[in-house]
Design a protein around this motif. Sequence first.
Motif, PDB file in Angstrom:
ATOM      1  N   ARG A  26       0.816  -1.224   0.000  1.00  0.00           N
ATOM      2  CA  ARG A  26       0.000   0.000   0.000  1.00  0.00           C
ATOM      3  C   ARG A  26       0.845   1.267   0.000  1.00  0.00           C
ATOM      4  O   ARG A  26       0.311   2.371  -0.088  1.00  0.00           O
ATOM      5  CB  ARG A  26      -0.939   0.007   1.197  1.00  0.00           C
ATOM      6  N   ASP A  46      -8.037   7.244   0.174  1.00  0.00           N
ATOM      7  CA  ASP A  46      -9.209   6.373   0.253  1.00  0.00           C
ATOM      8  C   ASP A  46     -10.464   7.180  -0.037  1.00  0.00           C
ATOM      9  O   ASP A  46     -10.679   8.253   0.545  1.00  0.00           O
ATOM     10  CB  ASP A  46      -9.281   5.756   1.656  1.00  0.00           C
ATOM     11  N   THR A  57     -12.619   8.497   2.852  1.00  0.00           N
ATOM     12  CA  THR A  57     -12.259   9.753   3.503  1.00  0.00           C
ATOM     13  C   THR A  57     -12.984  10.911   2.844  1.00  0.00           C
ATOM     14  O   THR A  57     -13.478  11.817   3.516  1.00  0.00           O
ATOM     15  CB  THR A  57     -10.741   9.985   3.421  1.00  0.00           C
ATOM     16  N   GLN A  72     -11.859  13.323  -4.878  1.00  0.00           N
ATOM     17  CA  GLN A  72     -10.863  12.555  -4.138  1.00  0.00           C
ATOM     18  C   GLN A  72      -9.459  12.892  -4.624  1.00  0.00           C
ATOM     19  O   GLN A  72      -8.530  13.101  -3.830  1.00  0.00           O
ATOM     20  CB  GLN A  72     -11.115  11.049  -4.302  1.00  0.00           C
TER      21      GLN A  72
END
Length: 293
Positions: free
Chosen positions: A16, A261, A264, A254
């Motif tokens: 990640r 993410d 969020t 975003q």
Amino acid sequence: MSVATNAFLDMLAAERGAAANTLAAYRRDLDGAEEAIGDLASVSREDVARLSAVWSGLAPSTVQRKSSALRQFFGFALEENWRMDDPSGALPKPAARRPLPKVLSHDEIERLFSTAEDEAASDRPAAVRMLALLELLYGSGLRATELVSLPLAAVPRDAPFVTVMGKGGQARMVPVSERAREALSRWLKVRQETDSKFLFPSRSKYLSRVRLFQMLKELAVRADISPERISPHVLRHAFATHLLEGGADLRVLQTLLGHADIATTQIYTHVDAARLVALVNARHPLAQTRTSD
């Protein structure tokens, strides 16, 4: 820390690309849980349930963060055969979600800009700088730290974008409006000659976040807006909210906000429920079919 939790952190870093600060936060939360109930790879559902008492004095937002870290670990442990079950259902459920940021109305935004523009008409460096800062906060949705630490080289020339270094050292391209480019051009004309590599220099290094907060609140008072209602984060939230109200796609938002993410972004933005109902009624295929019938 157990072997399984170390493996989980290694996965976050390798797969990640989690930043060092993010990994440190996960490590603290997992370490704390293991100190309280034991090895997370082998604890029972009843052990996990005991965390409710352990975390009883913490703020709901902190409980939510810790629960999220453990929930992700248990999902990983199940996939990697560290565990044969997922006890995350026994994790504490915080009493309330964190409150959404304050929202400025369109009228308040107009008053804020009107005041800043009137003051910048004098070409005083401080007033021109305030207008440029305001344009980038509301016009591009920058975080306070991203804004004050912008290098001088980030000022757009041909392309209407600025490269911003966001959280975790992740760079992203942020659009800069014509208004903001004009304000920046005015600022560069009155900006004091200095060797500083930063767009908004100060005696220490660059304009501090604390000073930016103070300047915004002082501007709010002059615009007849309660200073408690404004901050760089409030303007960033207004940027997101007003774009969404105007029909912006959540995925685009975003990207603009620099959220890793989409969840969020969904939490961060505040959309009028009535507008969402109207959107479904106007855009849903079945609604259009009924209209055509």
